[in-house]
Enzyme design. Structure first.
Site, PDB file in Angstrom:
ATOM      1  N   TYR A 193       1.140  -1.110   0.602  1.00 39.86           N
ATOM      2  CA  TYR A 193      -0.145   0.318  -0.416  1.00 39.86           C
ATOM      3  C   TYR A 193       0.861   1.145   0.013  1.00 39.86           C
ATOM      4  O   TYR A 193       0.357   2.085  -0.545  1.00 39.86           O
ATOM      5  CB  TYR A 193      -0.673  -0.026   1.030  1.00 39.86           C
ATOM      6  CG  TYR A 193      -2.137  -1.504   1.569  1.00 39.86           C
ATOM      7  CD1 TYR A 193      -1.854  -2.406  -0.063  1.00 39.86           C
ATOM      8  CD2 TYR A 193      -3.148  -0.952   1.311  1.00 39.86           C
ATOM      9  CE1 TYR A 193      -3.616  -3.288   0.059  1.00 39.86           C
ATOM     10  CE2 TYR A 193      -4.345  -1.583   2.166  1.00 39.86           C
ATOM     11  CZ  TYR A 193      -4.423  -2.802   1.103  1.00 39.86           C
ATOM     12  OH  TYR A 193      -5.242  -3.808   0.960  1.00 39.86           O
ATOM     13  N   ASP A 221     -11.228  -8.904   7.171  1.00 37.00           N
ATOM     14  CA  ASP A 221     -12.700  -9.053   5.779  1.00 37.00           C
ATOM     15  C   ASP A 221     -12.782 -10.780   6.339  1.00 37.00           C
ATOM     16  O   ASP A 221     -14.831 -10.596   6.100  1.00 37.00           O
ATOM     17  CB  ASP A 221     -12.855  -8.715   4.458  1.00 37.00           C
ATOM     18  CG  ASP A 221     -13.370  -7.505   4.257  1.00 37.00           C
ATOM     19  OD1 ASP A 221     -12.331  -6.703   6.023  1.00 37.00           O
ATOM     20  OD2 ASP A 221     -13.552  -6.677   3.578  1.00 37.00           O
ATOM     21  N   ASP A 263      -5.417  -7.062   5.734  1.00 39.05           N
ATOM     22  CA  ASP A 263      -6.920  -6.640   4.934  1.00 39.05           C
ATOM     23  C   ASP A 263      -7.823  -7.757   4.806  1.00 39.05           C
ATOM     24  O   ASP A 263      -9.192  -7.705   4.735  1.00 39.05           O
ATOM     25  CB  ASP A 263      -6.509  -5.277   3.659  1.00 39.05           C
ATOM     26  CG  ASP A 263      -7.142  -4.741   3.508  1.00 39.05           C
ATOM     27  OD1 ASP A 263      -8.453  -4.811   4.250  1.00 39.05           O
ATOM     28  OD2 ASP A 263      -7.221  -3.613   2.724  1.00 39.05           O
ATOM     29  N   LYS A 303       4.082 -15.311   3.276  1.00 33.25           N
ATOM     30  CA  LYS A 303       4.079 -16.118   2.319  1.00 33.25           C
ATOM     31  C   LYS A 303       5.502 -16.335   1.981  1.00 33.25           C
ATOM     32  O   LYS A 303       6.595 -15.879   0.444  1.00 33.25           O
ATOM     33  CB  LYS A 303       3.640 -15.695   0.847  1.00 33.25           C
ATOM     34  CG  LYS A 303       3.336 -16.391  -0.047  1.00 33.25           C
ATOM     35  CD  LYS A 303       2.395 -17.551   0.056  1.00 33.25           C
ATOM     36  CE  LYS A 303       2.382 -18.476  -1.401  1.00 33.25           C
ATOM     37  NZ  LYS A 303       1.614 -19.453  -1.464  1.00 33.25           N
ATOM     38  N   ASP A 328      -2.330 -18.960   2.018  1.00 31.08           N
ATOM     39  CA  ASP A 328      -3.062 -18.691   1.632  1.00 31.08           C
ATOM     40  C   ASP A 328      -3.793 -20.456   2.539  1.00 31.08           C
ATOM     41  O   ASP A 328      -5.121 -20.335   2.743  1.00 31.08           O
ATOM     42  CB  ASP A 328      -2.412 -20.426  -0.108  1.00 31.08           C
ATOM     43  CG  ASP A 328      -1.220 -20.575   0.135  1.00 31.08           C
ATOM     44  OD1 ASP A 328      -0.832 -20.211   1.564  1.00 31.08           O
ATOM     45  OD2 ASP A 328      -0.971 -20.957  -1.077  1.00 31.08           O
TER      46      ASP A 328
END
Ligand code: NAD
Length: 366
Positions: free
Chosen positions: A141, A249, A245, A189, A221
């Site tokens: 970001y 959610d 982020d 990751k 994942d």
């Protein structure tokens, strides 16, 4: 001491849910005799519409001069074609950077009464109590270079982390775990990304200072899958900006609804408290937004910025109480269950709080 709060309702459902959060804040502070000064300012699309930048200088000044920021959400499709600097989201990213909060705490709790709202089987999700600690000021970001070349039809972003970025947020996660069930799952990751390998090695180093906390590492994942199959297996999830982020959610949806999660951004000069959800333009202005995420953020604000634990607990207890009593906004209603509006939910929470505080006064008066 007066608690000074800069209120930034923002776009879409932001103003609707923030109106309920400030109603509850005013009420709990007046009941407990805590002085409060709220001042409202524009950010995001609301500022752009008045010909300002997405983060007007006067808004930033007001935030810096406050003890905390209570924010709704930013973003509107009307600005989708604008350059990154002229989009509402630039206001939020700019505010986070300017205030310096690097640790975003997102508690995802499955209230017993909400277990049936989860898309998962109730017995899998009931009792889930997760704290996501999301790194907020680095990664994709904010990394440079970033850009797009329309002629070549290509675009690029940079995921960059320094060891210092990881150390400070990892410390927050381990400290939080100490106050909970003493387990941190660090998500990365590392099988593919260099940033993740730095992340993992650094988290291991910081962990040496917290031998009382159990640490495991998980790929993003696998974590996404595990959240959807066994959310109760997590305590604290520590992760970088983009992964956090997305996972928060998912955690919100799994534990009931995106509308019920609040968040606290800590570590900078002034904390930012905001619901996890966005501006939801698809439902704005219709009285169907769930204000609980914004109200839960107000509780976090009182706890972290005001050191007002009793008042924060009152709000959280009232949220649980109205949910147990069966009050539902539309997102929580199952099948043809009846539901109440955004404002009615705010009112129900306010009433529950007032009732409980009255009961306590009556008890002490006896
Ligand atoms: P969103 O979170 O706004 O909405 C996703 C879905 O959840 C929608 O169906 C929406 O109706 C529903 N929803 C969200 N909040 C709800 C609530 N309180 N009650 C009931 N239902 C709710 O995400 P999106 O649709 O991907 O993004 C919309 C805009 O919000 C975009 O401009 C995006 O950039 C922005 N956004 C802002 C923030 C922020 O301000 N922190 C975060 C995420 C997205």
């Amino acid at each position: 001491m007066t608690l000074r709060i800069a209120v930034l309702p923002g776009d879409g459902i932001g103003p609707e849910v923030i109106a309920q959060a400030t109603r509850v804040l005013r009420s709990v502070c007046s009941l407990s005799g805590q002085e409060l000064r709220l001042s409202e300012h524009a950010i995001g699309g609301a500022a752009l519409r008045h010909g300002d930048s997405p983060l007007p200088a006067k808004t930033l000044r007001a935030c810096r001069d406050s003890d905390a920021v209570l924010l709704g959400a930013v973003g509107h499709p009307a600005f989708d074609a604008e350059s990154p600097a002229q989009r509402p989201e630039a206001g939020l990213l700019g505010l986070r950077l300017a205030l310096g909060g690097f640790a975003n705490l997102r508690p995802a709790i499955c209230h017993d009464s909400l277990a049936a709202c989860s898309p998962l089987k109730s017995e899998r999700v009931r009792g889930a109590d997760i704290l996501i600690v999301r790194e907020l000021l680095a990664g994709l970001y904010y990394g440079t270079p970033r850009g797009a070349d329309a002629r070549e039809q290509s675009a690029w972003n940079t995921m960059r982390y320094t060891k210092a970025d990881v150390v400070r947020v990892a410390r927050v996660a381990f400290e939080q775990a100490r106050m909970r069930r003493a387990r941190v799952t660090s998500v990365d990751k590392a099988n593919v990304l260099e940033t993740s390998r730095l992340w993992r090695a650094t988290v291991d180093e910081v962990h040496a200072l917290y031998p009382d906390i159990a640490l495991d590492h998980m790929f993003i994942d696998t974590c996404a899958m595990r959240l959807a199959t066994d959310p109760r297996s997590f305590d604290v999830i520590l992760t970088e900006n983009l992964f956090g982020d997305i996972l928060s959610d998912e955690a919100a949806a799994v534990t009931g609804s995106l509308g019920v999660l609040g968040s606290a951004t800590l570590g900078g000069g002034v904390g930012i408290f905001e619901p996890v959800h966005g501006s939801a333009p698809d439902i704005a202005g219709r009285g169907v937004a769930n204000p609980i995420g914004a109200i839960a953020s107000a509780a976090l604000l009182l706890r972290h910025a005001g050191r007002l634990d009793t008042e924060a607990n009152e709000i959280e207890r009232a949220i649980e109480d109205v949910l147990e009593r069966g009050y539902r906004t539309r997102d929580l209603a199952i099948a043809d269950e009846s539901w109440i509006t955004t404002a009615e939910m705010g009112e129900a929470i306010e009433h529950s709080m007032a009732e409980s505080i009255d009961r306590r006064w009556a008890y002490h008066a006896v």
